[in-house]
Design a protein around this motif. Structure first.
Motif, short mmCIF file in Angstrom:
data_model
loop_
_atom_site.label_atom_id
_atom_site.label_comp_id
_atom_site.label_asym_id
_atom_site.label_seq_id
_atom_site.Cartn_x
_atom_site.Cartn_y
_atom_site.Cartn_z
N UNK A 1 16.96 -0.23 -38.94
CA UNK A 1 16.22 -1.49 -38.76
C UNK A 1 15.11 -1.37 -37.72
N UNK A 2 15.11 -0.28 -36.95
CA UNK A 2 14.16 -0.12 -35.85
C UNK A 2 14.04 1.38 -35.57
N UNK A 3 12.87 1.83 -35.09
CA UNK A 3 12.66 3.26 -34.84
C UNK A 3 11.89 3.48 -33.55
N UNK A 4 12.29 4.50 -32.81
CA UNK A 4 11.58 4.93 -31.60
C UNK A 4 11.18 6.39 -31.78
N UNK A 5 9.87 6.64 -31.70
CA UNK A 5 9.34 7.99 -31.90
C UNK A 5 9.01 8.63 -30.56
N UNK A 6 9.74 9.71 -30.25
CA UNK A 6 9.41 10.53 -29.08
C UNK A 6 9.02 11.93 -29.50
N UNK A 7 8.71 12.10 -30.80
CA UNK A 7 8.42 13.42 -31.35
C UNK A 7 6.98 13.59 -31.79
N UNK A 8 6.37 12.54 -32.38
CA UNK A 8 5.04 12.67 -32.95
C UNK A 8 5.10 13.31 -34.33
N UNK A 9 3.96 13.79 -34.79
CA UNK A 9 3.93 14.43 -36.10
C UNK A 9 4.17 13.42 -37.21
N UNK A 10 5.15 13.73 -38.07
CA UNK A 10 5.43 12.90 -39.23
C UNK A 10 6.35 11.72 -38.93
N UNK A 11 6.80 11.56 -37.70
CA UNK A 11 7.86 10.60 -37.39
C UNK A 11 7.51 9.17 -37.79
#
Length: 305
Positions: free
Chosen positions: A206-216
């Motif tokens: 239901x929710x996302x946190x991106x600490x990777x970058x790229x395709x995330x």
């Protein structure tokens, strides 16, 4: 008069532009305390500073570096209240943390609990503020299913644990070598790559946190997560392209103190990869490699914690 050791660099470049030199001891100004540093966190921001990526910063060579510290108050500036010489503390600083001494505003200092060692305290400074602020902005609560991209890194490590404490289910992306670690934190591990979407979809995030970058971010959108609940701390360009959020929360000593209190109780943990200050080049190379779990920390006084 030259006194303390500090890491600095004379031009932008790879990790080996960093060197240890003697520089004048800083003196605390009104409302400041001077801290004898015991440990200093190393973060991707520092790598960007060293490489010259942070073009908005006003730098002057030779330039010191470092944003997070833990240590012991050793001098008070004029009109400083609430702290005493000998108090163990931690907090954020700006471009001067890799040093034996640092002067910081007393109002921004967080007391270090006795049950938390200095390396772990330094390791939690930036990750705690970034992760807690991001979860707050994304409104992560009980019943949510949070997808954390790069869950084994320092910010991901804290985000997973705080979200679990809030009652959310957490799906964490990481290399297979870190899957057992994510399970220990309470997350369901998923490998990076083309199979990520199929692996995550059954969990209905239901929710996302991106600490990777790229395709995330693109992957999060493809999973059907509402764009206003997808946040990144690393990829402003992708956020703009997909209409999602940048959740780069500012420094907040109160939020930091709350996470530190949880860490003192054992409710939040952080693996530490320690290097002596003299090995700052190796420490930067480790962070720049984007491998490993937890946090890289410089030990300013080896053999003590």
């Amino acid at each position: 008069m030259y006194g303390m050791r500090a890491a600095l660099f004379d031009h932008f470049g790879p990790p080996d532009v960093l060197r240890i030199a003697e520089v004048p001891d800083p003196e605390p100004q009104a409302g400041e305390v001077r801290v004898r540093v015991r440990a200093a966190g190393v973060q991707p921001f520092d790598v960007g500073v060293r490489r010259g990526d942070m073009t908005w910063l006003d730098l002057s060579f030779p330039q010191t570096i470092g944003q997070e510290y833990s240590g012991v108050v050793d001098r008070l500036g004029p009109d400083t209240e609430g702290l005493a010489v000998g108090d163990p503390v931690l907090g954020s600083t700006m471009l001067n943390g890799y040093a034996e001494l640092v002067c910081v505003p007393a109002k921004n200092v967080v007391r270090k609990p006795d049950r938390l060692d200095f390396p772990t305290a330094a390791a939690l400074v930036a990750a705690s503020q970034t992760a807690s602020g991001a979860l707050l902005e994304l409104g992560v609560t009980e019943g949510d299913v949070l997808l954390v991209h790069a869950a084994a890194g320092s910010v991901g490590t804290v985000a997973v644990q705080l979200a679990r404490l809030a009652g959310a289910t957490v799906i964490g992306t990481a290399s297979p070598a870190n899957h057992a670690y994510l399970r220990q934190l309470g997350a369901v591990p998923v490998a990076y790559g083309e199979s990520l979407i199929d692996a995550v979809r059954p969990h209905q995030p239901t929710v996302a946190l991106d600490a990777a970058g790229g395709a995330a971010i693109a992957q999060s959108v493809a999973l059907g997560i509402p764009r206003q609940r997808i946040g990144t701390i690393v990829d402003d360009k992708a956020a703009a392209e997909h209409g999602t959020l940048v959740v780069r929360a500012g420094r907040n000593p109160q939020r930091l103190a709350e996470v530190i209190a949880l860490a003192a109780k054992g409710a939040v943990t952080m693996p530490v990869r320690a290097y002596p200050l003299s090995d700052v080049v190796a420490a930067h190379a480790a962070v720049e490699s984007r491998h490993g779990r937890g946090k890289v920390v410089l030990i300013v006084e080896p053999g003590k914690s």
